[in-house]
Design an enzyme around this catalytic site. Structure first.
Site, PDB file in Angstrom:
ATOM      1  N   ARG A 190       0.849  -1.194   0.000  1.00 21.15           N
ATOM      2  CA  ARG A 190       0.000   0.000   0.000  1.00 21.15           C
ATOM      3  C   ARG A 190       0.884   1.243   0.000  1.00 21.15           C
ATOM      4  O   ARG A 190       1.812   1.357   0.795  1.00 21.15           O
ATOM      5  CB  ARG A 190      -0.899   0.004   1.234  1.00 21.15           C
ATOM      6  N   ARG A 208     -11.037  20.263   6.204  1.00 19.87           N
ATOM      7  CA  ARG A 208      -9.973  20.602   7.144  1.00 19.87           C
ATOM      8  C   ARG A 208     -10.186  21.997   7.718  1.00 19.87           C
ATOM      9  O   ARG A 208     -10.869  22.841   7.142  1.00 19.87           O
ATOM     10  CB  ARG A 208      -8.592  20.533   6.460  1.00 19.87           C
ATOM     11  N   LYS A 251     -13.350   2.300   0.374  1.00 21.39           N
ATOM     12  CA  LYS A 251     -13.109   2.386   1.815  1.00 21.39           C
ATOM     13  C   LYS A 251     -14.384   2.870   2.505  1.00 21.39           C
ATOM     14  O   LYS A 251     -14.932   3.911   2.153  1.00 21.39           O
ATOM     15  CB  LYS A 251     -11.949   3.339   2.086  1.00 21.39           C
ATOM     16  N   THR A 257      -6.477  -0.794   9.923  1.00 22.58           N
ATOM     17  CA  THR A 257      -6.278   0.255  10.919  1.00 22.58           C
ATOM     18  C   THR A 257      -6.010  -0.281  12.330  1.00 22.58           C
ATOM     19  O   THR A 257      -6.829  -1.007  12.898  1.00 22.58           O
ATOM     20  CB  THR A 257      -7.462   1.247  10.984  1.00 22.58           C
TER      21      THR A 257
END
Length: 552
Positions: free
Chosen positions: A92, A140, A296, A354
């Site tokens: 990855r 953000r 995802k 994760t």
């Protein structure tokens, strides 16, 4: 005359161009004849021409695969070769952080690594796949005034504004947020999370271009931290401009998978697939496989739309980091099991990701809870488990992969010995086509006869993927003529591609594939092997199944 078990050529000082095939009834020679090799001689030649054997397995091949993120501590050739040796099947590259220069180094070094999945005519290569993970469309905060950090104090209020005039002027009282639709996405009482959930805010008032929030916990906040809006439906594009540049780079450099971040609905997958197809046409021929999409699942909207996302995706990543920010942490494990089982039922690969061995970023051994996490992902039916910072920037990248492989081996061994204590892989998977019928029969026959191996002869990978769908409990060696097809098969649980190049006549290919599996160490003389293939010599090009004993 002994029949050559597999064809192999090496581009090295030995000068072997291509091996000959022979049988008692005659021989078929290559266009450029070379010396005849027995399987033992062939393996010996390969071992002498490489630092390590690419055709042997020390232990039984694992069913569950390892995806490892490669970063600063593992991108150089020597540590990357060790990571490959330890069991990484998919590399990855996280484009939230990686530059093109760094990605070039990682791709070059991976393709120089030796691996067990060798292309027969290129013994120096392996069939490790590359997954490009996009940063995705994101929300953000702006920059903190003067740089550094600002202190947010529990019980105080802060105004989040979409006015660009405040982009560089963040203070504890007023902070810019990059999402122009913020005021339409939240209402009084909505949660707003900053910096991966480290700061929790609660909306108290919504105005035209700003929202006022109560700070629920004290924390220090840096510039440009991520913003999550749990439960809110946001109107963001499927791909950011950066994502498009990164994917274009990846396709030009022949990556195998695109992990699409923050997918929310089916239209996002459609949009990403169109973009990949357009870029693919610019660099590759139509008959070359395009990059496959791994969606995802990271937010509540994606969870709500999971079935339609799964239908249009080539695979799923259970991205538990952002998912655990967007939803209560106690729900993530339940959703993991649900998504893994749904992917199993339709035969699409699923990656559990994760913080699997998070403590190994700093410690040489994982916690018991982390070992249990990986073990249960294997029991759930994950096709692959993923390492992130552990292999990219931690102190023990190689040891992390070794540990994950050890946990997988132990879990799969225990599961095989105690099937009554583990939930079945799939409930009520039914074959709906002739090809699925052959795939199902291959798996059932292997189980009934206690076969050591299933061999699938495939051109484009369809039959091999269907065999994986029926969750075999023995390895599946996939003989295919194309390295790109092989790399894209390797993500599926149980599938281990080997490249038979050039393929022989259709009638010879099943036996050639078994012979290649024997040379690679997948099986030994006397083992029962199940072979699934399409008989191109038959009038109807029929699908076929054979039960073979591996010859001496």
């Amino acid at each position: 005359m002994q029949r050559l078990i597999a064809r192999a050529t090496c581009r090295d000082a030995l000068g072997i161009r291509q091996a000959l095939r022979a049988s008692t009834g005659g021989a078929t020679a290559s266009a450029t004849p070379g010396p005849q090799l027995s399987c033992l001689d062939q393996g010996s030649s390969l071992r002498h021409s490489a630092r390590r054997s690419v055709y042997t397995w020390k232990t039984t091949p694992p069913l569950t695969k390892i995806v490892a993120t490669i970063g600063p501590v593992s991108e150089e050739f020597e540590p990357l070769q060790k990571v490959v040796d330890a069991g990484m099947r998919v590399m990855r590259i996280n484009f939230s952080h990686a530059t093109f220069e760094e990605a070039n180094k990682r791709l070059t070094n991976l393709r120089a690594c030796k691996g067990k999945h060798a292309k027969a005519c290129l013994g120096e290569h392996n069939v490790r796949a590359v997954l490009l993970d996009t940063r995705g469309p994101e929300i953000r905060t702006g920059n903190v005034k003067g740089g550094g950090k600002i202190a947010l104090v529990q019980g105080s209020t802060i105004e989040l504004t979409t006015d660009p005039a405040h982009r560089e002027e963040g203070t504890p009282e007023k902070l810019f947020v990059s999402y122009g639709g913020l005021t339409g996405a939240v209402t009084a009482g909505s949660a707003v999370l900053l910096d991966d959930g480290l700061v929790s805010l609660r909306v108290t008032d919504v105005r035209e271009d700003s929202v006022t929030c109560l700070v629920e916990n004290s924390a220090m906040l840096k510039s440009r931290r991520g913003v999550n809006l749990p439960g809110a439906r946001v109107d963001l594009p499927a791909l950011s401009d950066k994502d498009k540049v990164d994917i274009s780079y990846g396709i030009e450099n022949d990556i195998d998978f695109v992990a699409a971040s923050f997918v929310r609905k089916a239209d996002d997958v459609r949009s990403i697939r169109r973009f990949i197809a357009d870029i693919h046409q610019k660099h590759w021929s139509d008959n070359r496989p395009t990059a496959r999409i791994i969606s995802k699942i990271e937010n509540l909207e994606a969870v709500d739309n999971f079935d339609e996302i799964l239908e249009l995706s080539d695979g799923i990543m259970v991205a538990r980091g952002d998912l655990g920010v967007e939803l209560p942490a106690e729900q993530v494990t339940n959703l993991q099991k649900k998504m893994v089982r749904a992917c199993n039922r339709v035969g699409k690969p699923v990656i559990v990701a994760t913080q699997m061995l998070e403590s190994m970023q700093h410690n040489p051994r994982p916690t018991r809870a982390e070992v249990s996490d990986v073990t249960n992902a294997v029991y759930d039916g994950a096709d692959a488990v993923m390492l992130s910072g552990e292999s990219a920037q931690g102190k023990y990248p190689v040891e992390s992969v070794q540990m994950m492989r050890s946990i997988i081996d132990s879990a799969e061994s225990w599961r095989a010995s105690n099937p009554e204590l583990v939930l079945p892989d799939v409930a009520e998977v039914v074959a709906t086509s002739e090809m699925e019928g052959i795939a199902s029969a291959a798996v059932h026959t292997a189980h009934t006869l206690k076969a050591k191996l299933i061999v699938v002869v495939t051109k484009k990978g369809h039959l091999a993927r269907l065999v994986a769908k029926f969750r075999p409990n023995v390895p599946v060696m996939c003989s295919c003529p194309d390295q790109k097809v092989g790399r894209q098969l390797i993500l599926h649980r149980g599938l281990h591609p080997l490249i038979l190049d050039p393929p022989g006549s259709p009638s010879e290919q099943p036996r050639d594939a078994v012979d290649l599996a024997k040379c690679a160490g997948f099986c030994t003389p006397g083992d029962t092997v199940i072979v699934a293939y399409r008989d191109y010599d038959s009038p109807g090009k029929d699908l076929a199944l054979k039960v073979l004993k591996v010859a001496e």
